[in-house]
Design an enzyme around this catalytic site. Sequence first.
Site, PDB file in Angstrom:
ATOM      1  N   GLU A 240      14.632  71.896  -2.575  1.00 58.87           N
ATOM      2  CA  GLU A 240      13.710  72.661  -1.740  1.00 58.87           C
ATOM      3  C   GLU A 240      12.913  71.651  -0.922  1.00 58.87           C
ATOM      4  O   GLU A 240      11.960  71.055  -1.420  1.00 58.87           O
ATOM      5  CB  GLU A 240      12.754  73.493  -2.583  1.00 58.87           C
ATOM      6  CG  GLU A 240      13.378  74.577  -3.416  1.00 58.87           C
ATOM      7  CD  GLU A 240      12.326  75.313  -4.204  1.00 58.87           C
ATOM      8  OE1 GLU A 240      11.565  76.101  -3.606  1.00 58.87           O
ATOM      9  OE2 GLU A 240      12.236  75.091  -5.421  1.00 58.87           O
ATOM     10  N   CYS A 274       5.376  74.230   3.317  1.00 53.59           N
ATOM     11  CA  CYS A 274       6.735  74.035   3.813  1.00 53.59           C
ATOM     12  C   CYS A 274       7.178  75.214   4.677  1.00 53.59           C
ATOM     13  O   CYS A 274       7.908  75.032   5.647  1.00 53.59           O
ATOM     14  CB  CYS A 274       7.707  73.868   2.644  1.00 53.59           C
ATOM     15  SG  CYS A 274       7.406  72.408   1.635  1.00 53.59           S
TER      16      CYS A 274
END
Length: 491
Positions: A240, A274
Site C-alpha cells: 500500500e 495517501c
Amino acid sequence: MTSTVDSAMRTFDVVSPLDGEVVASHPVADAREVAEAVRAAREAAPWWAGLGFAERARRLDAWRGVIARGARELAGLIHREMGKPHSDAMLEIAMALEHLAWAAKNAERVLGPRSVPSSLLTINQAASLEYRPLGVVGVIGPWNYPVFTPLGSLSFALAAGNTVVFKPSEYTPGVGLWLRDAFRQANGDRPVLQVVTGDGSTGEALCRAEVGKIGFTGSTATGKKVMAACAETLTPVLMECGGKDALLVDADADLDAAAEAAVWGGLSNAGQTCLGVERVYAHQEIYQPFLDRVVALAGGVRAGDQIGPVTMPGQLLVIARHIADALAKGGRAVLGGPSAVQGRFVQPTVLVDVPEDSTAITEETFGPTLAVSRVRDMDEAVARANASRYGLGASVFSRRNGEAIAARIRSGAVSVNSFVAYASIPSLPLGGVGDSGFGRVHGPDGLKEFTYARAMSRQRFPSPLPLTTFRRSPPVDAVVRTLVRYLHGRH
C-alpha cells in the site's frame, strides 16, 4: 524521532511535532530480537488457527471492545505522537473498529471450506476450496493513520488465522504498543500479536525473518526497499504505497459539495493522506465559481487549529519545494504560498495555472496544498488524471455522468459525489495500481490476502472414462475426442 545509544541497547525518542517535547523512548529491535518475535509467533500460530473462525471472532470482538472503551486515551496518544487533532483521531479509531468488526464477522463466510462444481470430464470428483492462514504475517505500518491503516492488515490477518508481528512507524510506536496491550488485555499473553519497535533496520529485519507475508504501508520509495529485502527469501508482499489522487468536477456538479470535498480531501490531516486530494480538474464552465468556493473554505482552515503539524520534519522541505516549483513554472498561489510553511505547521495553499510537468502535479506532496486546474471537458480531465504514475484513488463530482466518468479512471477506487467513501465501507477492497502498489486490504480481498488457496478433490466413484492411466483404451480416446468437439468445437 531522534536516536540515542546506551550501554544496554539502542533506543530512540519520539518527539511530538506539536511542541518538540519527548513523548517516550523505545528500543530499536535488532535482527535477533525480530527473529525471536517471529519464532514465538510461529509457535503460537497453530493454537490461534486451531481456535476456528467463531472463537477467533469472539476474541477479536473482545479486542474491539477494549479499544472502544479506551478510545479517548488512544486518541490522545495519536495526538501527542503525530499531531492530528483529537476529533480526527477519534474518527480514525471509529473507522478502524468498523473494519475490525467486519473481518471478525465475515472471515468464515469468505475463507471457510465450500464446494465448487467439477466439469463433465471430472464428474466423478467432488471439489472443494478453502483459504488457509499463512502462519506468521509481518506488518509494517505508517504514522499518518497509525490505527486505521495498520488495523486493515492486523485485524484481517488475525481473523484469517495468522499470528502477527507488527512493526509500527518510528513516529508512532506508542500507538502500536497500545494496540498490542489492548489485545493482550482481551486475549491473554500468548504471542499472537507482537510489536517490535525501531527504525528502518528493524523493518528490514522483519522482511528477512521468513514470515509468511509482509503487509507494508508507506511511501513508494520505501516500498521498493521492502520488496528488495523480501525477494531474498521469496516472501510475498502486500504493497500500500503513495498516491497523487485527483478530484474531477464536471459542469453539472454540486459545486458546494465538490468544494467541500476538495478542501477536506486536500487539507485534512495536514494533507498527510495517501488518498488525499492533491490535484483538482474542474470543467471550464464552472471553474471560477468552484475555485472561489474552494478558496473561501480553505481560507477558514488554520494549521494549529483544524489541522495539525507536519509530522516528518523532512516533509516540510518537500512541500516548500513543490510550491516553489509550481510558482517558478508559471503557477500562482491564490491562497498561501511560500510563506505558508511556518515552523512545523503549513497553512493551506491553493495553486492555480500549475503546469502538468511541475512536481506539484507529478510527485506526492503530502502536505495541505491543492493544485486546481481548468479543463475543457471531462475527456481532458480523465486524461490528466490518468497521466500520473500513481493510481490509488479518485473522486468525481457530476450529477448526470459521475459513474461513466469514474469508469474511465485508472485507480484502485473511485468515489462519485463524495470523497474517499470507499475506504470507510468495510466490504470494499482498498489498494492501488502502478506506483501506488498492489494487493488489497479490507473486504473479502483483504481477508484472502493473508491466506493461500487450498483446493481438494475427492473421488466419489470410479470414472466411466479412465483418463489418467496407461490403461486408457482407444475407445476412451474416441469418446474424449467426441466430447471435446461437443463441448468446445461449436464456439
